[in-house]
Write an enzyme that holds these catalytic residues in place. Structure first.
Site, PDB file in Angstrom:
ATOM      1  N   GLY A  78       4.081   6.382   0.365  1.00 38.21           N
ATOM      2  CA  GLY A  78       3.110   6.214   1.223  1.00 38.21           C
ATOM      3  C   GLY A  78       4.047   5.506   2.301  1.00 38.21           C
ATOM      4  O   GLY A  78       5.190   5.281   2.535  1.00 38.21           O
ATOM      5  N   ASN A  79       3.568   5.322   3.467  1.00 39.91           N
ATOM      6  CA  ASN A  79       4.110   4.455   4.666  1.00 39.91           C
ATOM      7  C   ASN A  79       3.051   3.425   5.023  1.00 39.91           C
ATOM      8  O   ASN A  79       1.807   3.375   4.834  1.00 39.91           O
ATOM      9  CB  ASN A  79       4.709   5.618   5.650  1.00 39.91           C
ATOM     10  N   ARG A  80       3.485   2.604   5.924  1.00 36.67           N
ATOM     11  CA  ARG A  80       2.768   1.612   6.545  1.00 36.67           C
ATOM     12  C   ARG A  80       1.937   1.825   7.952  1.00 36.67           C
ATOM     13  O   ARG A  80       1.506   0.786   8.489  1.00 36.67           O
ATOM     14  CB  ARG A  80       3.675   0.279   6.757  1.00 36.67           C
TER      15      ARG A  80
END
Ligand code: CTP
Ligand code: CA
Length: 244
Positions: free
Chosen positions: A33-35
């Site tokens: 995932g990413n932030r």
């Protein structure tokens, strides 16, 4: 609720906005995932709605309380929320609604790659303490590019907007990276978040330049994500006005 929605700059306009960040599954409980928080995309969706547009918000793992779904009334346009998990789900969700949209804004952080294989059950360690899996990745579709291609093939006049965060490097200004990306994507506006190398990613104040299709700066905003959303909404309203 002073004016009727007829008087608003985007009255009658249908907007499709993606927000958040995709998660690419590895197994039933794990993902890459990413932030991305989804704040910018939700701010854009709200600003377009306040300007009178009917809004479809496609949210990928937005960690905020989302705006309430709202049916259209005499004084207020429609606001609908849909969910997507992975890049492929987001692509489907956008493609399904693209044809009906007058403006599309891609604020979502789409994973560029996804695991080539998704394990059907939870990945387990083996008895060998030195053994570790290698995860092979494959490319995800470029959703924004695909939306532009669909638009150009059908001769649609919809306005398509992208977002990019660029730091620049020793030789290249962040806006030049933005211009190259704008040309590659073929969108009408690109919001370039100029992430200074001394600035912290994910902060609340940002410096954003909206590039027009020819690469010229349309406007620059320094402020909150709501300020960016307001400026972008104005830029969109002007483009739509020109095309009407
Ligand atoms: N985008 C997309 N689909 C992808 C990747 C990005 O639709 N697979 C969209 C994003 O939502 C954003 C714009 O493209 O509006 C720019 O995203 P960015 O990650 O900056 O562009 P990339 O083409 O992935 O380039 P980079 O290699 O710099 O990450
Ligand atoms: Ca990317």
């Amino acid at each position: 609720p002073a004016a009727s929605s007829e008087a608003l700059p985007l009255a009658g306009v249908r907007a499709l906005v993606s927000a958040g960040g995709t998660q690419e599954p590895l197994d039933p409980v794990r993902y890459l995932g990413n932030r991305s928080s989804g704040k910018q995309g939700v701010a854009v969706a709200k600003a377009l709605h306040e300007a009178g547009a009917d809004v479809d918000l496609v949210a990928a793992h937005v960690d905020l309380i989302l705006p309430q779904e709202q049916a259209a009334t005499a004084s207020s346009p429609r606001f609908s929320v849909h969910r997507a998990g992975s890049a492929q789900e987001l692509e489907d969700a956008m493609a399904r609604r693209a044809e009906q949209a007058d403006v599309i804004v891609m604020t979502a952080a789409v994973a560029d790659f996804r695991p080539a294989e998704v394990a059907e059950s939870k990945i387990k360690k083996t008895a060998d303490p030195d053994d570790a899996p290698v995860i092979r990745l494959v490319r995800n579709p470029d959703i924004l590019r695909g939306l532009v291609e669909r638009r150009d093939l059908t001769g649609d006049t919809q306005v398509i907007v992208g977002f990019a965060a660029e730091t620049g490097d020793a030789r290249t200004d962040p806006l030049d990276f933005g211009r190259a990306k704008l040309e590659r994507k073929g969108c009408d506006l690109l919001c370039v978040n100029q992430v200074g190398r001394d600035l912290v990613f994910g902060q609340d104040t940002t410096k954003v330049t909206v590039l027009a299709a020819d690469g010229s700066p349309d406007r620059t905003v320094e402020g909150s994500k709501d300020d960016v959303a307001a400026a972008l909404t104005q830029a969109i309203a002007q483009l739509i006005d020109h095309r009407r």
